[in-house]
Design an enzyme around this catalytic site. Structure first.
Site, PDB file in Angstrom:
ATOM      1  CG  HIS A   1     -92.326 -44.592  17.805  1.00  0.00           C
ATOM      2  ND1 HIS A   1     -92.175 -43.284  17.425  1.00  0.00           N
ATOM      3  CD2 HIS A   1     -91.358 -44.803  18.724  1.00  0.00           C
ATOM      4  CE1 HIS A   1     -91.164 -42.740  18.065  1.00  0.00           C
ATOM      5  NE2 HIS A   1     -90.648 -43.641  18.875  1.00  0.00           N
TER       6      HIS A   1
ATOM      7  CG  ASP B   1     -84.331 -47.152  16.154  1.00  0.00           C
ATOM      8  OD1 ASP B   1     -83.358 -47.130  16.924  1.00  0.00           O
ATOM      9  OD2 ASP B   1     -85.469 -46.831  16.506  1.00  0.00           O
TER      10      ASP B   1
HETATM   11  C1  GLP Z   1     -87.031 -42.769  19.740  1.00  0.00           C
HETATM   12  C2  GLP Z   1     -86.456 -44.162  19.516  1.00  0.00           C
HETATM   13  C3  GLP Z   1     -87.288 -45.221  20.201  1.00  0.00           C
HETATM   14  C4  GLP Z   1     -87.543 -44.823  21.646  1.00  0.00           C
HETATM   15  C5  GLP Z   1     -88.315 -43.510  21.674  1.00  0.00           C
HETATM   16  C6  GLP Z   1     -88.684 -43.044  23.076  1.00  0.00           C
HETATM   17  O1  GLP Z   1     -88.052 -42.499  18.848  1.00  0.00           O
HETATM   18  N1  GLP Z   1     -86.326 -44.501  18.138  1.00  0.00           N
HETATM   19  O2  GLP Z   1     -86.614 -46.467  20.133  1.00  0.00           O
HETATM   20  O3  GLP Z   1     -88.259 -45.822  22.305  1.00  0.00           O
HETATM   21  O4  GLP Z   1     -87.517 -42.524  21.043  1.00  0.00           O
HETATM   22  O5  GLP Z   1     -87.649 -42.292  23.646  1.00  0.00           O
HETATM   23  P1  GLP Z   1     -87.536 -41.990  25.187  1.00  0.00           P
HETATM   24  O6  GLP Z   1     -87.066 -43.247  25.846  1.00  0.00           O
HETATM   25  O7  GLP Z   1     -86.507 -40.902  25.286  1.00  0.00           O
HETATM   26  O8  GLP Z   1     -88.879 -41.575  25.649  1.00  0.00           O
END
Ligand code: GLP
Length: 250
Positions: free
Chosen positions: A149, A76
């Protein structure tokens, strides 16, 4: 909706989980290189895969692991951010991985957040086409948002979508607010692979570390497959696993 029996592997630490996944990635890269073939990876951003990327850089430096036969597709990108924006996932990936390994620049793919509005539909189709032409994704790496998500497939996302424009949920915008210097600076939309794109990968590993992920991981592993919790869709895949540290374990 069917229920599922998602596999998960519990590791003593986030480092151990990241090392195990890096070793698996290295094995695939080397076995493909021996056959003169490429290895295709779907990559994620966020803080969770940072240790994995650090470990891959280490394997490159310490063992000479070469990435010249590696092709990557990121999940993304924020819509409206040019690639040079400090918060773009383009920058994130280059800073945390690509600048430190020997990837061929033409093998690096991230959705382009500066795509003009009128070109978005054809751009999304071209991203899908490019994945198909590369032979499909061998291994898709995922993180998980606090609302479940995957990529930017927020609660409510249907399972038949491919790369598309997604609206960010309030929770996602709130979580990103600090790094953007305020929620008002977080883009409201993103380009993201859809659930269908993700499920087409031959293997999926979802990484989740730390106590703050424990509740959503528990729900993703136990609840029925539902658009309300997009990470449950991973349970519909025949070769998918959650790699967890102790703190994130249900
Ligand atoms: C963002 C990204 C996701 C990711 C999520 C969690 O929203 N688009 O792909 O999994 O953050 O982030 P983190 O790994 O910092 O908790």
């Amino acid at each position: 909706m069917p229920t599922h029996a998602l596999a998960h592997r519990l590791f003593p630490s986030a480092e151990a989980a990241s090392e195990a996944l890096a070793a698996e990635i290295a094995d695939l890269i080397r076995s493909r290189a021996a056959e003169n073939r490429s290895a295709v990876f779907g990559l994620a951003t966020g803080s969770t895969p940072l240790r994995l990327y650090a470990e891959l850089i280490h394997l490159h430096r310490a063992q000479g692991l070469s990435f010249t036969n590696v092709v990557t597709y990121n999940l993304d990108e924020y819509l409206g951010l040019p690639r040079g924006h400090p918060e773009s996932y383009w920058q994130f990936m280059h800073f945390n991985l690509f600048d430190h390994i020997d990837m061929r620049p033409e093998n690096i793919h991230l959705p382009d957040g500066s795509t003009a509005e009128e070109d978005l539909a054809s751009y999304c189709e071209a991203y899908e086409q490019s994945i198909r032409e590369a032979g499909g994704i061998d291994l898709q790496i995922l993180g998980i948002g606090h609302n479940g998500h995957i990529g930017f497939n927020e609660p409510g996302s249907q399972s038949d979508l491919r790369t598309h424009v997604a609206e960010l949920s309030e929770m996602t915008i709130r979580n990103a607010a600090q790094s953007f210097g305020g929620a008002e600076h977080v883009p409201g939309r993103a380009l993201t692979m859809g659930v269908r794109t993700i499920l087409d990968a031959r293997r999926i590993v979802l990484l989740a570390f730390g106590e703050s992920k424990a509740e959503i991981v528990r729900r993703a592993l136990t609840e029925e497959i539902s658009p309300d919790l997009p990470a449950t869709y991973v349970g519909a895949h025949p070769d998918a696993s959650f790699y967890l540290d102790q703190a994130a374990a249900p």
